[in-house]
Enzyme design. Structure first.
Site, PDB file in Angstrom:
ATOM      1  CD  GLU A  65      -1.459  -2.347   2.009  1.00 41.28           C
ATOM      2  OE1 GLU A  65      -2.297  -3.001   2.643  1.00 41.28           O
ATOM      3  OE2 GLU A  65      -0.240  -2.627   1.978  1.00 41.28           O
ATOM      4  CB  CYS A  88      -0.963  -3.892   8.540  1.00 44.02           C
ATOM      5  SG  CYS A  88       0.100  -2.506   8.083  1.00 44.02           S
ATOM      6  CB  CYS A  97      -1.009  -0.225   5.239  1.00 42.77           C
ATOM      7  SG  CYS A  97       0.659  -0.813   4.871  1.00 42.77           S
ATOM      8  CG  LEU A 218      17.525 -29.181  -3.905  1.00 34.90           C
ATOM      9  CD1 LEU A 218      17.175 -29.459  -2.449  1.00 34.90           C
ATOM     10  CD2 LEU A 218      16.499 -29.822  -4.828  1.00 34.90           C
ATOM     11  NE  ARG A 221      20.108 -25.779 -12.328  1.00 30.97           N
ATOM     12  CZ  ARG A 221      19.441 -26.574 -11.494  1.00 30.97           C
ATOM     13  NH1 ARG A 221      19.541 -26.408 -10.179  1.00 30.97           N
ATOM     14  NH2 ARG A 221      18.666 -27.543 -11.959  1.00 30.97           N
TER      15      ARG A 221
END
Length: 379
Positions: A65, A88, A97, A218, A221
């Site tokens: 926001e 929030c 926010c 993992l 790439r």
């Protein structure tokens, strides 16, 4: 669907839905980079024109926001703000926010879903109404919930959401025999899509069997995504992760976490930790394996919201059966294996995926020549 806070007439639902869909799409930009905060999307619209855009920034702040308000500047006054999650209302690292929205002079807010975080939980919407801002809620709620599911589960159940991915041959096998070479199942297009999926998660998780057989890295790439470094997680009951594995060799560059059983050898933990690997012990479940709910709770406590599981048939089947696989992505090759191999899923897990009361087939198509199906757990 409107909430108890709605104060404006329904208006043009089609226009609201279109702008909300765009806000949700904008929020996907930083999926996998904002934990422990959700990746939220926000647009500011004035006279039918988008004048401000914002998404939660990497690291979780600034919020969407305030980014959109800064982008819009004075054009925010009198405009409508579309946001994928309730603004929030509490003072944390930054001011609420909801207060920033009021201060910017916005006339109307369209908010997709309420934030279940008890520090917010309707208070952000209430603040907007108290400030005299017209509020509409519920537009785009299903898609916003998918975008925010990791955050929702972390604050309500203490665990991240899990996407389980598997690749299988046309006749349903995920691997060859125990002593056979690694089975290359899918083509480049499917593999690139998997790389993109890794990039939208906070962590990539496998079981020790995958580490011992495939020695994976993992990592993400793909060109342009070098900055994405999801935590690499191994479920390793007895701490058998080899110190010579590629995961351990690169632990100083990209983080590795090994979740081990309480009785795993202390010497093995010391060896891994001396090479930069983090080790955390969790309780064991049935069959003497890592208890998956306990493992996910440990990850939630670390602030993770989205985990991409490539853990193989045993882990994947257990995730589905135990109700822990929130999304399931299956890539199926056009070629059969042609002989006995390791089934990609056990009968119980495959039965649940086929049960429309348990899983919804959200998307299907092709990635290159490989078939792609994407399931969503119901409830």
């Amino acid at each position: 669907m409107n909430s108890r806070f709605d104060r404006d007439p329904p208006g043009d639902s089609a226009t609201d839905a279109a702008f909300m869909a765009a806000a949700i799409a904008w929020g996907r930009r930083h999926l996998g980079a904002t934990a422990p905060n959700p990746s939220v999307g926000c647009l500011i619209v004035r006279d039918g024109v988008i004048v401000g855009r914002g998404a939660t920034q990497p690291g979780g702040r600034p919020h969407a926001e305030t980014e959109a308000i800064a982008d819009a500047g004075e054009r925010a006054r009198g405009a409508t703000l579309y946001v994928s999650l309730e603004p929030c209302s509490h003072h944390g690292v930054t001011a609420p926010c909801a207060d920033a929205i009021a201060a910017a002079g916005l006339a109307r807010v369209v908010s997709a879903i309420e934030d279940p975080d008890l520090r917010v939980a309707g208070r952000g919407h209430a603040k907007l109404v108290e400030a005299g801002i017209a509020l509409r809620t519920g537009i785009g709620a299903p898609e916003a919930r998918r975008l925010t599911l990791g955050h929702i589960l972390r604050v309500t159940e203490g665990r991240p959401m899990v996407t389980f991915k598997l690749a299988e041959t046309a006749d349903g096998y995920a691997a060859a025999g125990e002593h056979d070479q690694r089975l290359m199942i899918t083509g480049a297009a499917a593999n690139n899509r998997v790389q993109m999926m890794r990039a939208t998660h906070d962590a990539v998780m496998v079981g020790i069997g995958t580490v011992l057989v495939d020695d994976p890295l993992l990592t993400v790439r793909l060109p342009g995504l070098e900055a994405r470094k999801p935590l690499r997680i191994v479920l390793d009951t007895h701490l058998r992760t080899p110190v010579g594995s590629r995961l351990v060799a690169t632990a100083s560059e990209r983080p590795v976490l090994v979740l081990a059983g309480e009785g795993a050898p202390a010497a093995a933990q010391t060896r891994l930790e001396s090479r930069g690997v983090n080790v955390e012990r969790v309780r064991l479940g049935a069959g003497g394996h890592i208890d998956l709910p306990a493992a996910l709770k440990a990850l939630g406590a670390r602030g993770l919201t989205r985990v991409f599981s490539e853990g193989g048939p045993r882990v994947g089947s257990a995730m589905i059966v135990q109700g822990l696989a929130d999304e399931v992505a299956i890539f199926t090759s056009v070629k059969p294996f042609g002989r006995e191999g390791v089934p990609s899923l056990d009968a119980a897990a495959r039965g649940l995926l086929a049960n429309q009361k348990k899983f919804n087939l959200l998307e299907e198509g092709f990635a290159g020549i490989d078939r792609f199906r994407f399931f969503e757990r119901r409830g």
